[in-house]
Structures are given as C-alpha cells and as structure tokens.
Design an enzyme around this catalytic site. Structure first.
Site, mmCIF file in Angstrom:
data_model
loop_
_atom_site.group_PDB
_atom_site.id
_atom_site.type_symbol
_atom_site.label_atom_id
_atom_site.label_comp_id
_atom_site.label_asym_id
_atom_site.label_seq_id
_atom_site.Cartn_x
_atom_site.Cartn_y
_atom_site.Cartn_z
ATOM 1 N N GLN A 232 62.765 47.737 7.861
ATOM 2 C CA GLN A 232 62.813 48.966 6.915
ATOM 3 C C GLN A 232 61.567 49.677 7.038
ATOM 4 O O GLN A 232 60.607 49.116 6.523
ATOM 5 C CB GLN A 232 63.258 48.515 5.308
ATOM 6 N N PRO B 148 66.600 44.293 2.072
ATOM 7 C CA PRO B 148 65.093 44.452 2.132
ATOM 8 C C PRO B 148 64.572 44.061 0.893
ATOM 9 O O PRO B 148 64.926 44.386 0.012
ATOM 10 C CB PRO B 148 64.790 46.051 2.786
ATOM 11 N N TYR C 137 60.929 56.002 -4.317
ATOM 12 C CA TYR C 137 59.754 56.288 -3.420
ATOM 13 C C TYR C 137 59.808 57.563 -2.706
ATOM 14 O O TYR C 137 60.880 58.249 -2.944
ATOM 15 C CB TYR C 137 59.967 54.985 -2.365
ATOM 16 N N GLY D 232 70.706 40.387 -1.299
ATOM 17 C CA GLY D 232 69.217 40.286 -1.656
ATOM 18 C C GLY D 232 69.215 38.809 -2.338
ATOM 19 O O GLY D 232 68.804 37.987 -1.531
ATOM 20 N N CYS E 207 60.813 43.273 -0.698
ATOM 21 C CA CYS E 207 59.275 43.289 -0.774
ATOM 22 C C CYS E 207 59.004 41.867 -1.112
ATOM 23 O O CYS E 207 59.384 41.476 -2.263
ATOM 24 C CB CYS E 207 58.667 43.984 -1.741
HETATM 25 C C1 LIG Z 1 62.149 40.854 -4.933
HETATM 26 C C2 LIG Z 1 62.809 41.947 -4.727
HETATM 27 C C3 LIG Z 1 62.349 42.940 -3.676
HETATM 28 C C4 LIG Z 1 62.799 44.134 -3.366
HETATM 29 N N1 LIG Z 1 62.423 45.065 -2.477
HETATM 30 C C5 LIG Z 1 62.963 46.025 -1.724
HETATM 31 C C6 LIG Z 1 62.537 46.632 -0.669
HETATM 32 O O1 LIG Z 1 61.340 46.345 -0.026
HETATM 33 N N2 LIG Z 1 63.171 47.754 -0.061
HETATM 34 C C7 LIG Z 1 64.590 47.978 -0.616
HETATM 35 O O2 LIG Z 1 65.257 48.688 -0.341
HETATM 36 N N3 LIG Z 1 64.947 47.178 -1.770
HETATM 37 C C8 LIG Z 1 64.349 46.330 -2.375
HETATM 38 N N4 LIG Z 1 65.076 45.540 -3.213
HETATM 39 C C9 LIG Z 1 66.116 45.686 -3.732
HETATM 40 C C10 LIG Z 1 67.204 44.927 -2.886
HETATM 41 O O3 LIG Z 1 67.247 45.227 -1.378
HETATM 42 C C11 LIG Z 1 68.691 45.009 -3.155
HETATM 43 O O4 LIG Z 1 69.184 46.256 -3.150
HETATM 44 C C12 LIG Z 1 68.711 44.380 -4.838
HETATM 45 O O5 LIG Z 1 68.282 43.295 -5.145
HETATM 46 C C13 LIG Z 1 70.261 44.247 -5.314
HETATM 47 O O6 LIG Z 1 70.823 43.358 -4.491
HETATM 48 P P1 LIG Z 1 71.015 41.903 -4.942
HETATM 49 O O7 LIG Z 1 71.758 41.690 -6.060
HETATM 50 O O8 LIG Z 1 71.871 41.193 -3.823
HETATM 51 O O9 LIG Z 1 69.755 41.135 -5.036
HETATM 52 C C14 LIG Z 1 64.078 44.348 -3.475
HETATM 53 C C15 LIG Z 1 64.776 43.586 -4.701
HETATM 54 C C16 LIG Z 1 64.079 42.260 -4.889
HETATM 55 C C17 LIG Z 1 64.878 41.359 -5.980
#
Ligand SMILES: Cc1cc2nc3c(=O)[nH]c(=O)nc-3n(C[C@H](O)[C@H](O)[C@H](O)COP(=O)(O)O)c2cc1C
Length: 361
Positions: free
Chosen positions: A99, A23, A185, A326, A25
């Site tokens: 989510q 997820p 949160y 992500g 945002c």
């Molecule tokens: C731009 C952005 C927005 C994010 N928004 C959420 C979100 O809405 N809900 C959530 O649980 N995590 C959110 N995260 C965390 C990601 O889901 C993920 O856990 C985190 O980026 C680590 O994974 P990655 O290294 O593959 O990016 C967000 C991360 C990024 C970069």
C-alpha cells in the site's frame, strides 16, 4: 468449491483465493526500514493461506508518514528490507501487495498507544515532528497541526513521489500496488469537500477534487507493469452531511478504472472526527456492492468480516470480488485454512483441510 477459494485473476496475476490481508500500520520501523519482525508478521499470514498480503501504509515521502515509525518507500535504501518481505510472501504462495501512502494533514503523530493523558491529539511536539500538508489550511481536528496547503508544483512532486515509490515497489518484487486514497489521508482529503476548499483545478467540482488521485493512478500505471494489477483504496463515504458520498464513489471509481485501476478497495470514513458511523459485521459491504454494480469495477469488501460463511455469502451474492481481513488476521494468521475447513462440507467433520504450499485439497 466455495467461491472464497476460487482463484481471482487480475490482469496477469492469479490470486489463489479471494482472501486478502488488509493494510495495517504496525508503527514498528526506524527510518521507514522493514525488519525481521515485519518478515515474520507478513510471512506468517502468507503461510496461513491468504491469497494476497497487502503491507501496511508505506510512505512515499517522509512527511507522508503518520508517525516516525511508519514503513517507508521514499528512498532506494528501503528496497532491500521490502524485497525480503515480498520474496517470503510469494514463496508461501500468496501475492505480494504494497500500500503506497501519504498521510497528508493527519501526519506527524505519535503511535496510537502513546497517547498522553490530558492531551487531546496524538500530535508530535514541533521539535519531534514535521509540518503536515494538505489541500487547504484546515486541521483534521482541534489539537492537530494546521496543514500547509500544497501548491500546484508541490502536488506535482507528490505525484512524482508515488511514481518513484511504485518503481521501487516493483524492484522489491511486489506484484500488486494499492494507492491509499482513504481514511482522511492526503488523497482522500482532496476528495472530500470537508477538507478541500481550494478554488484552483484541484478543488471545487468532484472532477477537480479527484484530479490528484487520477494523476497518481496514471503516474503509477506508467511505471507499473501492464500485467500487474493496481488497486485503489477509497473511503466510500465520509459518514457526515455535506461530505463525500457513495454516489461520488461510484462516479470516481469509473474514472479510476479508466485511468488504470483494476480493483477498488471500499473502506470508509476518516475525514472528520464528527463522522456518524455505525459499525457491525460487514458494515462496509454495501459500498463494495454499489461500486461493483453501479461503477462496473471489481471491488474488495472490508470491515468486520470474521466468519467463513459470512465472507462466502458476500462473494456468492456478487457483492464483492474479494474480502480483505484486518484484525481477524492479526488474531488468527491461519484464518484462511480454518475457513477452508469450515466451508469444506457438513460431513468433513473435524478433519483439517490439508494445506501444502498454497494448495487446498
Ligand atoms: C492496527 C490497524 C492499522 C491499520 N492501518 C491501516 C493502514 O495502514 N492502511 C489502511 O488503509 N487501513 C488501515 N487500517 C484499516 C484496516 O485495513 C481495515 O480496513 C479495518 O481494520 C477494518 O477491517 P477489520 O474489521 O477486518 O479489521 C488499520 C486498522 C488497524 C486495526
């Protein structure tokens, strides 16, 4: 075949592979409404081969938005836009997940890129924002608004908001619901003794601090079809002395499973700005491993997973049941196809794996 491309069966749903979009945002809505942009954003990652697409945090109440531009699911008018996303994702062969979220004491902020020079926090001015809520009157950090502690009656309203959101999510055609209980949160802030100093049945012991999340899981389960999976994202550690620990996560995961959760998505951090965390490739995988092994519940690993071999190794070693990506899926919507290609053997050379409507051949 690579484990990464083996189906994952959760209740009555079979994911075509073990790659999910984490997820994220996107802060791109007016009034919580999804637009054509969201359709392209999620549809492209589904067409790119992921087995599961999870939407960004989707607010179950207006005060549960992080920013005014968050995606929402607090009223029936929001169903139509979400339905288009779920339908497109499913048509590309991926499972559609959403989510469900409440931002709690970290609500009412600007979008991350709207930080003003010299202003410590992203908090919106009183005339542009709203009153955040939380377990206790403890702000996330200096500059953030002081949350209004929720009464027990208001906690019941939050639980009801998650339940109503799940009804809408099902009506919109989503197949997996993920409850957001991570990153400081609302639900996670109840878990952590650093944010929750209540003395009633929602504070104190671990059982009391996770009570709200257990009530949410059970309420969502009541309305979520029995053949459809439910995920819970947790912050498995606060990364700070005196905070929530991986041992707490294992204990909570067992209870969440008993309440009806099918998979625990193991993220971390976000409760307090003083957290001491060291990131690196797969830095949260040990959490997914501990919860899976000791909590005896399927898990997703997330965080700096970017290479096909890396993801495959975690799965092959039994450290998680699926991986969520992500930022790498923002960089490359076709990562799953490229990963299938990379894992398809030393003699396959540069010949692309054929990909047709979700089938790898
Ligand atoms: C731009 C952005 C927005 C994010 N928004 C959420 C979100 O809405 N809900 C959530 O649980 N995590 C959110 N995260 C965390 C990601 O889901 C993920 O856990 C985190 O980026 C680590 O994974 P990655 O290294 O593959 O990016 C967000 C991360 C990024 C970069």
């Amino acid at each position: 075949m690579a484990v990464l491309f083996e189906p994952l069966v959760l209740r009555g749903l079979s994911l075509r592979n073990r790659i999910g979009m984490s997820p994220m945002c996107m802060y791109s809505c007016d009034n919580g409404m999804a637009t054509d942009w969201h359709l392209a954003h999620y549809g492209s990652r589904a067409a790119g081969g992921a087995g599961l697409i999870l939407t960004e945090a989707t607010a179950v109440a207006p005060v549960g938005r992080i920013s005014p531009q968050d995606l929402g699911i607090w009223c029936d008018d929001q169903i139509a836009g979400l339905r288009r996303i779920a339908a497109l994702v499913r048509a590309q062969g991926a499972a559609a997940g959403i989510q469900l979220a409440h931002a709690g004491r970290k609500a009412s902020t600007r979008r991350p890129w709207e930080r003003e020079p010299g202003v410590p926090a992203l908090v919106l001015p009183p005339d542009g924002g709203w009153q955040p809520v939380g377990p206790s009157a403890l702000p996330y950090s200096a500059g953030y608004g002081q949350p209004a502690p929720l009464s027990q009656e208001q906690i019941g309203e939050v639980v009801a908001a998650f339940r109503a959101a799940a009804v809408r999510a099902h009506a919109a055609g989503f197949q997996i619901a993920e409850i957001h209980a991570a990153h400081g949160y609302l639900l996670h802030s109840f878990h952590s003794p650093l944010a929750n100093t209540r003395t009633d049945r929602y504070g104190g012991s671990l059982e009391n601090r996770i009570r709200i999340t257990r009530e949410v899981i059970r309420a969502v389960r009541e309305v979520w079809p029995a053949d459809m999976p439910l995920m819970v994202r947790i912050s498995a550690s606060d990364w700070v002395e005196g905070g929530w620990t991986i041992g707490d996560s294992v204990a909570a995961a067992r209870l969440f499973k008993a309440d009806g959760a099918d998979l625990i998505d193991c993220s971390s951090g976000g409760t307090v700005p003083e957290q001491q965390l060291t990131t690196g490739p797969g830095y949260q995988v040990p959490f997914a491993e501990a919860v899976r092994q000791e909590g005896e519940v399927p898990t997703a690993a997330v965080g700096m997973i970017t290479a096909a071999e890396q993801a495959e190794t975690y799965l092959r070693e039994g450290r998680c049941d699926m991986v969520l990506l992500g930022r790498e899926l923002l960089r490359d919507p076709y990562w799953p196809i490229h990963a299938a290609n990379a894992l398809s053997g030393p003699n396959s050379g540069p010949i692309p794996v054929q990909y047709e409507r979700g089938r790898y051949t």
